[in-house]
Structure formats: C-alpha cells, structure tokens
Design a protein around this motif. Sequence first.
Motif, PDB file in Angstrom:
ATOM      1  N   PHE A 148       0.834  -1.199   0.000  1.00 32.86           N
ATOM      2  CA  PHE A 148       0.000   0.000   0.000  1.00 32.86           C
ATOM      3  C   PHE A 148       0.873   1.254   0.000  1.00 32.86           C
ATOM      4  O   PHE A 148       1.950   1.279   0.607  1.00 32.86           O
ATOM      5  N   LEU A 149       0.387   2.287  -0.671  1.00 31.53           N
ATOM      6  CA  LEU A 149       1.083   3.563  -0.761  1.00 31.53           C
ATOM      7  C   LEU A 149       0.347   4.600   0.077  1.00 31.53           C
ATOM      8  O   LEU A 149      -0.876   4.728  -0.014  1.00 31.53           O
ATOM      9  N   LEU A 150       1.092   5.335   0.882  1.00 33.63           N
ATOM     10  CA  LEU A 150       0.526   6.406   1.688  1.00 33.63           C
ATOM     11  C   LEU A 150       0.808   7.741   1.006  1.00 33.63           C
ATOM     12  O   LEU A 150       1.963   8.078   0.746  1.00 33.63           O
ATOM     13  N   HIS A 151      -0.253   8.485   0.722  1.00 35.37           N
ATOM     14  CA  HIS A 151      -0.124   9.787   0.077  1.00 35.37           C
ATOM     15  C   HIS A 151      -0.578  10.877   1.034  1.00 35.37           C
ATOM     16  O   HIS A 151      -1.529  10.709   1.799  1.00 35.37           O
ATOM     17  N   GLU A 152       0.100  12.006   0.971  1.00 35.76           N
ATOM     18  CA  GLU A 152      -0.342  13.218   1.645  1.00 35.76           C
ATOM     19  C   GLU A 152      -0.591  14.259   0.563  1.00 35.76           C
ATOM     20  O   GLU A 152       0.353  14.810  -0.013  1.00 35.76           O
ATOM     21  N   GLY A 153      -1.854  14.485   0.264  1.00 34.73           N
ATOM     22  CA  GLY A 153      -2.168  15.311  -0.895  1.00 34.73           C
ATOM     23  C   GLY A 153      -1.697  14.612  -2.161  1.00 34.73           C
ATOM     24  O   GLY A 153      -2.024  13.442  -2.399  1.00 34.73           O
ATOM     25  N   ARG A 154      -0.887  15.283  -2.952  1.00 30.71           N
ATOM     26  CA  ARG A 154      -0.361  14.700  -4.192  1.00 30.71           C
ATOM     27  C   ARG A 154       0.990  14.033  -4.004  1.00 30.71           C
ATOM     28  O   ARG A 154       1.576  13.534  -4.971  1.00 30.71           O
ATOM     29  N   HIS A 155       1.487  14.027  -2.782  1.00 29.64           N
ATOM     30  CA  HIS A 155       2.844  13.544  -2.541  1.00 29.64           C
ATOM     31  C   HIS A 155       2.834  12.133  -1.949  1.00 29.64           C
ATOM     32  O   HIS A 155       2.103  11.853  -1.001  1.00 29.64           O
TER      33      HIS A 155
END
Length: 241
Positions: free
Chosen positions: A166-173
């Motif tokens: 799984f990938l954790l994103h904060e906004g577009r980052h």
Amino acid sequence: MNLLSHFPFPNRSIQILWALLAVSVFAPGCGLHRPTPLDPGKLPSALQTQPRIPDHFTTRAVLTLPDAIPPGGSLQLAGLVSKGQGLRLAALSPMGTPLFEMLATPGLVQIREAETGKEQKTRSLETLTRKTLGLALSMEEFTHLLAGEFPLPPWTAVVSEAPDVFLLHEGRHLRARLVLDAQGEILRMERIHRGVPLYALTSLSKAPRIWAIESGDHAFRLRIRYMEVLPGIGADRFLLP
C-alpha cells in the motif's frame, strides 16, 4: 489515418512533441492516470487505528552499527522519553563503559562524550542523525522506534499498489510504501520524499521488537530489550549536569 497530419506544425520537433502528448493522454495506464484511493472502510486493519505512543517511558535497546560508522559494533542504549520535553539517551559499549550522553529537546540537541567531557550542539535530531548515521530521523520518528512502533508519516489517502502493498499519500505527494505480512500487520515501510527513498524499515521480530534499518549504503539493527511506561518525568531529567 494520421490524426496529426491535419494540423500544420511549424517543424518536425513540435509534431513529435504533440504525438508524445497524445500517446500519454490516450494510452491505457498512462502517467496521467491516478489510482483511486481506498475507501476508509476498505483500509487494511493496520491503518484503521493509529498506535498510541506513551507520553512518558523509559527504554533499553541495543543498536548495531556497520563497521563504516564509528565506533562500529553494538551499543547499549538507555533512554528516557517524555512527550513535549524531549529524549535523553545514554550509550554504553558492550562492556558497559559509558561512551556518550545525548539530550534532545525541541530546538536543541546536546551531546557529551563520557571520556573527554567534550560537548557538541546542534539544532535538531534530524541534523545529528544525518551527520553521524547518514539517516535523518526526527525526534518523533526515533521515539516511535524506541517504543516499538512504525513511525508512519502523515497521510490523507491510501492506494493499493499490489496485494499486501500500500502507498501512503499526503495530498499529491507519496510519503511511504508499506508491505504487510500474512497476518495483515506492517512488515516493512519505505519512507519516500519527492520520489526519492529516504530509508527502509523492516520488523524482524515483534516481541521483542527488532528493527532492520537500511539507508543508502548503511544497514543498522535496533533491538528493543525493555520498555516501561511512566506516569510522568520531571523536567530536571532533561538537563545535562
């Protein structure tokens, strides 16, 4: 029929540029495609609740350094952690000889060598760990490690990259990539900043917690031997005598 032949391009290079743009927009799986974040109800159980780190605790650990980083070998660590006050850490050789003591408080980190009494100061734990270990760790991240918990970054969305990944994103980052084990618990975390891996953290054991930390050319082991939650810690414990 060539779709682009109907448009009068001033030169061949611009025509090629438009062709590449057309492919990137209309081709399946193109770079503009953004995977759909998971609904909150479909998040893996490891992400549905955040681990609570004790406000005050004492800990004992063993840090194994690569030979390229002095003094190398294993260091015994005795730590004292208090939320909002700071982190105090003493390092001893395998024979129990004091090597140095570190005191990290908001905005200031002090290190004192046991043998010479020489002191060094820096502004943050990240600066210190980057210089000494080649691995930038904030006080919050280091506190999580000593408490035996993964220091997950802030995130606003989770994307499934593959089964159990799984990938954790904060906004577009993109902030982190997580790999889960067969029980659905976090096995490995790769911290990412601006598309560049910062470090990888793998749990080799949960009880006791043993961390394998990889950063660049260096690999470390951190074994948490003991942790005790305390009701509070006096502010005087975060002053070097």
